[in-house]
Design an enzyme around this catalytic site. Structure first.
Site: not given
Ligand code: IVH
Length: 671
Positions: A114, A116, A118, A224, A315, A407, A410, A425, A431
């Site tokens: 999935e 991640k 932010d 989500y 990451k 400037c 110039c 300027c 210039c």
């Molecule tokens: S699973 C038991 N899945 O990342 C597992 N976390 O660095 C718990 N996050 O606290 C998290 N996307 O806020 C999971 N697809 C995803 C995520 C996700 C973002 C965040 C979440 C978590 C943090 C950990």
């Protein structure tokens, strides 16, 4: 003297605790995530190497930050955990190997993969299918009750739909501010002179953790789902992937980019694909998450400290990094705009090394409270120009940034028109910086398209005083160019021939090439089509120019000012004398049509034809049909129950037509 190990550990813990507080509790981080990750990694390594200093109170053992006093507290029935990280393919292999060893399993594992997100972790509790409570993660055990705020998030259902919904179901996921909305919010904040957010994640967190849910309701947040906490009296699939699909069927949003993959190879493919898609996504992601898909296997693996053993985050390269502001330079643009540019200690961010970043204007410097020597947070989201988003006092001595009054190229005076953010300027083509930019623009592909006359060559020619304005290009001789550096005979011949070739052009391209402020290619084309000749454009007054599509009062003024300047007239004459020419511009048919040049606005309900039909009929006769009434409107056709547009037209003294009058007009004009 070097610090002892226990001192080093204590300092790191203290710093990380302070960062946790700023990040989780105040939603105002003071260091980048990348720097935070480095510090926590160092702390973990030290704690592993020196177990005698281990402590359960260490930030390495907890998640999140203390909760704010102002929200009521909610104790999570099941703790909300965090994720471990891997940063390379090697670390991914190690992660999978560890799992396989624990499971005594040599077979390839299936992972649910999935994005991640932010944002901010949230727990949603549904009882009998109804949303009854929402909480932040807080410190993992105790979170904040944000039910009222969460209920304002548009894509979170207040009631689940479908069958077999558990009596109690806790859904976990991330609240984010979509990227486009984040930019719009910050633009608005700048316009209103209020504080914007550093990044979409802070925007999400800051918007959700408001004591007044009316404020949250105005913020464009989205949610989500990525997991499940409590399940009471209900049976769910034994695969994490299928559980997420089930959540979707009940009406909960999940991200589109969820897949199932086998082994490290499958995970790496998903990583590469998602990284390539990163800039197209509407939410910000900082990596990819691999989760063992089988729920039974997850249970077997369990948790360690703050994170599950069955999942990890891989990451992506950080989009924010911190570095030092070494200096500020002031660049002069084509129209004299003075842009401050941050000179940075080079830093690797968003996949490239960045050593300069635009600071836009003096207001931006003030807004950031920027000083030379500050530690600055640089953000470079994919494909985007690096930005300085925050400035922090650094360890180095600081110096104020002095915006120049003359400037830097110039020495002419710099002026800043009241109400405008940009300082300029006043040297014009006197210039050298503006001259170079003007010639580069003249030669550019969209304008005169002179092949081989790139940035470097223009700078060289101006610096050698061989050219001062675009017209001088046409007097260049081979024997002047050959002695120059990096100018072989062949290159010179090609350049001179390209200069000759460009003489045959179009009126629109020539107008564009002159570099009149705010006259881009679309406006240049409109001007050419409207006036047909250069003479007509040069002699047009503001009112006449305002008749042209896209030309408002400000652009019209720029055009008049440009042609009034003697210097510009001289350059134009020299260009024409050099042989620049274009085919006669054919009057567009619409100029010969009976309603050409007239602007109509339709308002109210028409009874004998629909509005679209009327619009098309008017356009077919050459009229322009606009949606709003302004000074430029010639006629307003008012149908039944016409409202504010009619009133405005009356105020402006515009001729009002009834529907019948319109019909006879259309008839009259139809042979
Ligand atoms: S699973 C038991 N899945 O990342 C597992 N976390 O660095 C718990 N996050 O606290 C998290 N996307 O806020 C999971 N697809 C995803 C995520 C996700 C973002 C965040 C979440 C978590 C943090 C950990």
């Amino acid at each position: 003297m070097t610090e002892s190990i226990d001192q080093q550990i204590a300092t790191l813990r203290q710093q990380l605790q302070a960062h946790n507080y700023s990040y989780y509790t105040l939603d105002a981080p003071t260091i980048t995530d990348a720097e935070y990750d480095r510090q926590i990694k160092t702390l973990r390594e030290l704690e592993q190497q020196y177990p005698q200093y281990a402590s359960t109170a260490s930030p390495s053992q907890s998640v999140g930050g203390p909760v704010l006093d102002s929200f009521s507290k909610i104790e999570h029935e099941l703790p909300m955990l965090s994720l471990g990280n891997v940063y390379s393919e090697n670390e991914l292999h190690e992660f999978i190997e560890r799992i396989q060893n624990r499971l005594k399993n040599t077979q390839e594992l299936t992972f649910c993969v999935e994005p991640k997100l932010d944002g901010l972790a949230i727990s949603l509790l549904y009882e009998q299918g109804k949303l009854v409570r929402a909480a932040t993660r807080g410190d993992g055990s105790i979170g904040e009750d944000v039910t009222h705020n969460v209920k304002t998030i548009k894509n979170i259902p207040h009631a689940l739909q479908g069958n077999n919904i558990p009596v109690r179901l806790e859904v976990r996921g991330e609240v984010v501010m979509p990227i486009a909305d984040f930019h719009a919010f910050n633009q608005q904040a700048i316009a209103n002179d209020t504080k914007g957010f550093v990044n979409p994640r802070n925007a999400a967190a800051g918007s959700l953790r408001q004591l007044d849910s009316n404020i949250t309701a105005q913020r464009p947040l989205a949610f989500y789902s990525y997991g499940i906490g409590i399940i009471d009296q209900g049976s769910l699939a034994d695969s994490h992937y299928q559980r997420l699909q089930q959540l979707q069927q009940w009406g909960l949003p999940i991200t589109y980019e969820i897949t199932r993959e086998t082994g490290a190879k499958g995970c790496m493919t998903a990583y590469t694909q998602l990284l390539a898609k990163r800039s197209e996504l509407n939410y910000e992601i900082d990596g990819i998450v691999y989760k063992v898909d089988g729920i039974a296997l997850q249970e077997q693996l369990g948790f360690v400290a703050r994170a599950p053993r069955w999942a990890t985050a891989h990451k992506f390269p950080a989009q924010e990094e911190q570095t030092q502001l070494l200096d500020v330079e002031f660049q002069v643009g084509r129209t004299g705009a003075i842009t401050p540019v941050a000179i940075l200690k080079p830093v690797f961010v968003g996949g490239v090394t960045v050593s300069r970043a635009s600071l836009h204007n003096a207001d931006e410097i003030n807004r950031l409270d920027l000083k030379i020597g500050n530690t600055v947070i640089i953000r470079r989201a994919a494909d985007v120009i690096p930005q300085v988003v925050k400035s922090l006092p650094g360890a180095q001595p600081q110096r104020d940034i002095i915006f120049p009054v003359t400037c830097p190229v110039c020495d002419s005076e710099i002026e800043r028109i009241e109400g405008e953010a940009i300082a300029r300027c006043t040297g014009g083509l006197y210039c050298a910086a503006q001259r170079k930019q003007a010639i580069k623009y003249f030669a550019s592909r969209k304008a005169m398209n002179i092949d081989g006359l790139g940035v470097k060559v223009v700078e060289q020619l101006v610096d050698e005083q061989l050219i001062n304005n675009p017209a001088d290009l046409f007097t260049l001789q081979a024997d002047q160019l050959i002695p120059l550096e990096r100018m072989a005979a062949k290159k010179v011949a090609n350049l001179l021939s390209a200069i000759q070739q460009c003489k045959q052009t179009t009126l629109a391209k020539f107008i564009l090439a002159l570099g009149i402020r705010e006259v881009g290619d679309a406006t240049a084309k409109n001007l050419a089509e409207h006036f047909l000749t250069l003479d007509a454009i040069q002699n047009a007054d503001i009112a006449a120019l305002e008749q042209v599509d896209d030309v408002g009062e400000i652009v019209a003024r720029h055009i008049v000012t440009f042609f009034r300047q003697v210097h510009n007239q001289e350059v134009i004459q020299a260009l024409l004398a050099a042989g620049i020419h274009w085919p006669e511009v054919q009057a567009k048919e619409k100029h010969q049509l009976p309603l050409a040049g007239k602007t109509y606005v339709l308002t109210g309900t028409l009874t004998k034809m629909d509005r679209n039909e009327a619009k098309q009929a008017l356009q077919a006769l050459g009229a322009k049909v606009s949606g709003s009434v302004s000074k430029k409107t010639d006629y307003v056709v008012a149908g039944e129950s016409a409202g504010s547009k009619l009133t405005k037209a009356q105020d402006l003294g515009i001729t009002i037509l009834t529907e019948d009058e319109l019909l006879s007009l259309l008839d009259l004009n139809h042979p």
